[in-house]
Write a protein that holds these residues in place. Structure first.
Motif, PDB file in Angstrom:
ATOM      1  N   ARG A  31       4.759   2.848   0.984  1.00  0.00           N
ATOM      2  CA  ARG A  31       5.434   2.446   2.232  1.00  0.00           C
ATOM      3  C   ARG A  31       6.395   3.526   2.703  1.00  0.00           C
ATOM      4  NH1 ARG A  31       5.080  -2.295  -0.431  1.00  0.00           N
ATOM      5  NH2 ARG A  31       7.175  -2.200  -1.307  1.00  0.00           N
ATOM      6  N   GLN A  34       4.380   6.392   4.153  1.00  0.00           N
ATOM      7  CA  GLN A  34       3.834   6.037   5.464  1.00  0.00           C
ATOM      8  C   GLN A  34       4.937   6.074   6.526  1.00  0.00           C
ATOM      9  OE1 GLN A  34       1.853   2.256   5.667  1.00  0.00           O
ATOM     10  NE2 GLN A  34       1.443   2.442   7.840  1.00  0.00           N
ATOM     11  N   GLU A  35       6.094   5.528   6.204  1.00  0.00           N
ATOM     12  CA  GLU A  35       7.218   5.534   7.137  1.00  0.00           C
ATOM     13  C   GLU A  35       7.631   6.966   7.470  1.00  0.00           C
ATOM     14  OE1 GLU A  35      11.796   3.867   7.433  1.00  0.00           O
ATOM     15  OE2 GLU A  35      10.467   3.045   5.895  1.00  0.00           O
ATOM     16  N   TYR A  36       7.662   7.836   6.445  1.00  0.00           N
ATOM     17  CA  TYR A  36       7.999   9.243   6.658  1.00  0.00           C
ATOM     18  C   TYR A  36       6.999   9.894   7.612  1.00  0.00           C
ATOM     19  CZ  TYR A  36       8.676  14.192   5.925  1.00  0.00           C
ATOM     20  OH  TYR A  36       8.877  15.542   6.146  1.00  0.00           O
ATOM     21  N   GLU A  38       4.977   8.537   9.828  1.00  0.00           N
ATOM     22  CA  GLU A  38       5.084   7.996  11.183  1.00  0.00           C
ATOM     23  C   GLU A  38       6.306   8.553  11.901  1.00  0.00           C
ATOM     24  OE1 GLU A  38       4.996   3.762  10.603  1.00  0.00           O
ATOM     25  OE2 GLU A  38       2.838   3.775  10.149  1.00  0.00           O
ATOM     26  N   LEU A  39       7.405   8.660  11.190  1.00  0.00           N
ATOM     27  CA  LEU A  39       8.627   9.221  11.761  1.00  0.00           C
ATOM     28  C   LEU A  39       8.437  10.693  12.112  1.00  0.00           C
ATOM     29  CD1 LEU A  39      11.505   8.366  12.426  1.00  0.00           C
ATOM     30  CD2 LEU A  39      12.147   8.929  10.080  1.00  0.00           C
TER      31      LEU A  39
END
Length: 82
Positions: A31, A34-36, A38-39
């Motif tokens: 997670r 993935q967040e990294y 997307e950012l």
């Protein structure tokens, strides 16, 4: 200097095997990664001029990315989520 994405694979090439293992075995790490990613994509789009954003908001996103990168780095160095 040309704009570049900063994928985790480029940021931590020395941890390729550890990253692959954690992505498969650790939901928290997956997670965060993935967040990294997307950012990073969002920041790139703003810097490239595709998306308008206030400079302070962009700075906030960059600070979030650094924080995520630090957490990912710690997990990679430890080999787990601890």
């Amino acid at each position: 200097m040309p704009l570049q994405y900063h994928p985790l694979s480029r940021e931590f090439p020395q941890f390729e095997n550890e990253m692959r293992a954690l992505l498969q075995a650790d939901g928290h790490f997956a997670r965060l990664a993935q967040e990294y990613e997307e950012l990073d994509k969002r920041i790139y789009e703003v810097e490239d001029g595709r998306v308008a954003m206030d400079e302070m908001e962009l700075l906030g996103l960059k600070m979030q990315r650094v924080s995520l990168k630090d957490e990912v780095a710690s997990m990679l160095k430890n080999g787990s989520a601890s």
